[in-house]
Design a protein around this motif. Structure first.
Motif, PDB file in Angstrom:
ATOM      1  N   GLU A  55     -45.038 -10.235 -19.139  1.00  0.00           N
ATOM      2  CA  GLU A  55     -43.618 -10.246 -18.782  1.00  0.00           C
ATOM      3  C   GLU A  55     -42.895  -9.097 -19.451  1.00  0.00           C
ATOM      4  N   HIS A  57     -39.128  -7.984 -20.722  1.00  0.00           N
ATOM      5  CA  HIS A  57     -37.773  -8.446 -21.036  1.00  0.00           C
ATOM      6  C   HIS A  57     -36.883  -7.221 -21.179  1.00  0.00           C
ATOM      7  N   SER A  73     -40.459  -4.317 -11.540  1.00  0.00           N
ATOM      8  CA  SER A  73     -41.330  -5.469 -11.312  1.00  0.00           C
ATOM      9  C   SER A  73     -42.451  -5.118 -10.336  1.00  0.00           C
ATOM     10  N   LYS A  79     -43.442  -9.844 -14.083  1.00  0.00           N
ATOM     11  CA  LYS A  79     -42.133 -10.484 -13.992  1.00  0.00           C
ATOM     12  C   LYS A  79     -41.193  -9.727 -14.924  1.00  0.00           C
ATOM     13  N   ASP A  81     -37.669 -10.126 -16.787  1.00  0.00           N
ATOM     14  CA  ASP A  81     -36.593 -11.025 -17.175  1.00  0.00           C
ATOM     15  C   ASP A  81     -35.396 -10.212 -17.650  1.00  0.00           C
ATOM     16  N   SER A 106     -32.954 -15.722 -20.588  1.00  0.00           N
ATOM     17  CA  SER A 106     -32.707 -14.920 -19.395  1.00  0.00           C
ATOM     18  C   SER A 106     -32.295 -15.832 -18.258  1.00  0.00           C
ATOM     19  N   SER A 109     -34.344 -13.103 -13.132  1.00  0.00           N
ATOM     20  CA  SER A 109     -35.623 -12.410 -13.247  1.00  0.00           C
ATOM     21  C   SER A 109     -36.015 -11.861 -11.881  1.00  0.00           C
TER      22      SER A 109
END
Length: 134
Positions: A55, A57, A73, A79, A81, A106, A109
């Motif tokens: 992920e 962030h 993405s 993913k 976020d 978050s 996303s």
């Protein structure tokens, strides 16, 4: 034969421009290049730390650019976020000083909408251009 005289001083290059290339295409190319550079860093990071989560962030003013976040993405196949707090640096310092604080979560996303093969092809084109220009 050595590199062209202008190459060592080059800071950026727009490749594939035509007479119809306009402001929108230049902005998109700039945003895309940010994504490719981020993905290059993530790739290196994952080689050093293979157990890191996939992920991403994000914070900062660029989180408001939906195209950029979706493309990140897509190309990273991760993913993404989006932080509820756009500037986390000050919050992070505060949380380091006061460990009992709870980090914001978050609320938004982005999930990849591009196949892994498409993302790989785009990243390969990026790598090919970098190789040609270096």
């Amino acid at each position: 034969m050595g590199a062209p005289y202008w190459l060592p001083d080059m800071k950026a290059a727009f490749v594939g421009m035509t007479a119809t290339t306009g402001k929108k295409e230049l902005v998109r190319a700039t945003l895309n290049s940010l994504v490719y550079q981020i993905c290059d860093i993530i790739t290196e990071f994952k080689e050093l730390f293979p157990d890191v989560k996939s992920e991403i962030h994000t914070d900062g003013s660029m989180i408001h650019n939906k195209y950029l976040m979706q493309y990140l993405s897509n190309i990273s196949q991760s993913k993404v976020d989006i932080s509820d707090v756009s500037e986390l640096s000050a919050l992070g310092s505060t949380m380091n000083a006061e460990p009992k604080l709870v980090a914001p979560i978050s609320s938004k996303s982005y999930e990849q909408r591009m196949t892994k093969q498409q993302a790989t092809d785009y990243r390969q084109k990026w790598s090919d251009y970098i190789e040609k220009l270096s």
